[in-house]
Design a protein around this motif. Structure first.
Motif, short mmCIF file in Angstrom:
data_model
loop_
_atom_site.label_atom_id
_atom_site.label_comp_id
_atom_site.label_asym_id
_atom_site.label_seq_id
_atom_site.Cartn_x
_atom_site.Cartn_y
_atom_site.Cartn_z
N LEU A 9 0.81 -1.22 0.00
CA LEU A 9 0.00 0.00 0.00
C LEU A 9 0.85 1.27 0.00
N ASP A 10 2.13 1.12 0.24
CA ASP A 10 3.06 2.24 0.35
C ASP A 10 2.70 3.16 1.53
N VAL A 11 2.41 2.52 2.66
CA VAL A 11 2.15 3.22 3.92
C VAL A 11 3.00 2.54 5.00
N SER A 12 3.05 3.14 6.17
CA SER A 12 3.85 2.57 7.26
C SER A 12 3.13 1.37 7.90
N THR A 13 3.92 0.53 8.54
CA THR A 13 3.32 -0.59 9.27
C THR A 13 2.47 -0.08 10.43
N THR A 14 2.85 1.03 10.99
CA THR A 14 2.06 1.65 12.06
C THR A 14 0.68 2.03 11.54
N PHE A 15 0.64 2.60 10.35
CA PHE A 15 -0.64 2.98 9.76
C PHE A 15 -1.52 1.76 9.55
N VAL A 16 -0.95 0.68 9.01
CA VAL A 16 -1.72 -0.55 8.77
C VAL A 16 -2.24 -1.10 10.09
N SER A 17 -1.40 -1.12 11.10
CA SER A 17 -1.81 -1.60 12.42
C SER A 17 -2.98 -0.79 12.96
N LYS A 18 -2.89 0.53 12.87
CA LYS A 18 -3.96 1.39 13.35
C LYS A 18 -5.23 1.22 12.51
N LEU A 19 -5.09 1.02 11.23
CA LEU A 19 -6.23 0.80 10.35
C LEU A 19 -6.96 -0.48 10.75
N ILE A 20 -6.20 -1.53 10.99
CA ILE A 20 -6.78 -2.82 11.38
C ILE A 20 -7.50 -2.71 12.72
N ARG A 21 -6.93 -1.95 13.64
CA ARG A 21 -7.53 -1.80 14.98
C ARG A 21 -8.64 -0.75 15.04
N GLY A 22 -8.94 -0.12 13.91
CA GLY A 22 -10.00 0.88 13.88
C GLY A 22 -9.58 2.23 14.42
N LYS A 23 -8.29 2.45 14.54
CA LYS A 23 -7.77 3.73 15.05
C LYS A 23 -7.54 4.74 13.93
N LYS A 24 -7.55 4.27 12.68
CA LYS A 24 -7.43 5.13 11.50
C LYS A 24 -8.65 4.91 10.63
N SER A 25 -9.11 5.96 10.01
CA SER A 25 -10.26 5.87 9.12
C SER A 25 -9.84 5.44 7.73
N VAL A 26 -10.80 4.86 7.01
CA VAL A 26 -10.59 4.51 5.61
C VAL A 26 -11.05 5.69 4.77
N SER A 27 -10.09 6.43 4.27
CA SER A 27 -10.39 7.58 3.41
C SER A 27 -10.75 7.07 2.02
N VAL A 28 -11.20 7.97 1.17
CA VAL A 28 -11.50 7.61 -0.21
C VAL A 28 -10.23 7.07 -0.88
N ALA A 29 -9.12 7.75 -0.67
CA ALA A 29 -7.86 7.31 -1.27
C ALA A 29 -7.46 5.92 -0.76
#
Length: 53
Positions: A9-29
């Motif tokens: 995805l060309d993002v950090s592992t921290t971002f993926v971890s937060k996305l999986i845990r619901g700590k980051k939102s799924v933007s349109v991009a």
């Protein structure tokens, strides 16, 4: 596995971890990137985020 997925995805592992845990939102991009990476339609990801909030 998260490291590989983050690289895809060309993002950090921290971002993926937060996305999986619901700590980051799924933007349109991000929904578009997830569609490309996982072959699951953009609308699924976008609607999942909209319904999660």
């Amino acid at each position: 596995m998260q490291k590989q997925f983050a690289g895809q995805l060309d993002v950090s592992t921290t971002f993926v971890s937060k996305l999986i845990r619901g700590k980051k939102s799924v933007s349109v991009a991000m929904a578009l990137m997830l569609e490309e990476a996982l072959q699951i339609d953009f609308s699924f990801w976008f609607n999942a985020q909209r319904n999660y909030i």
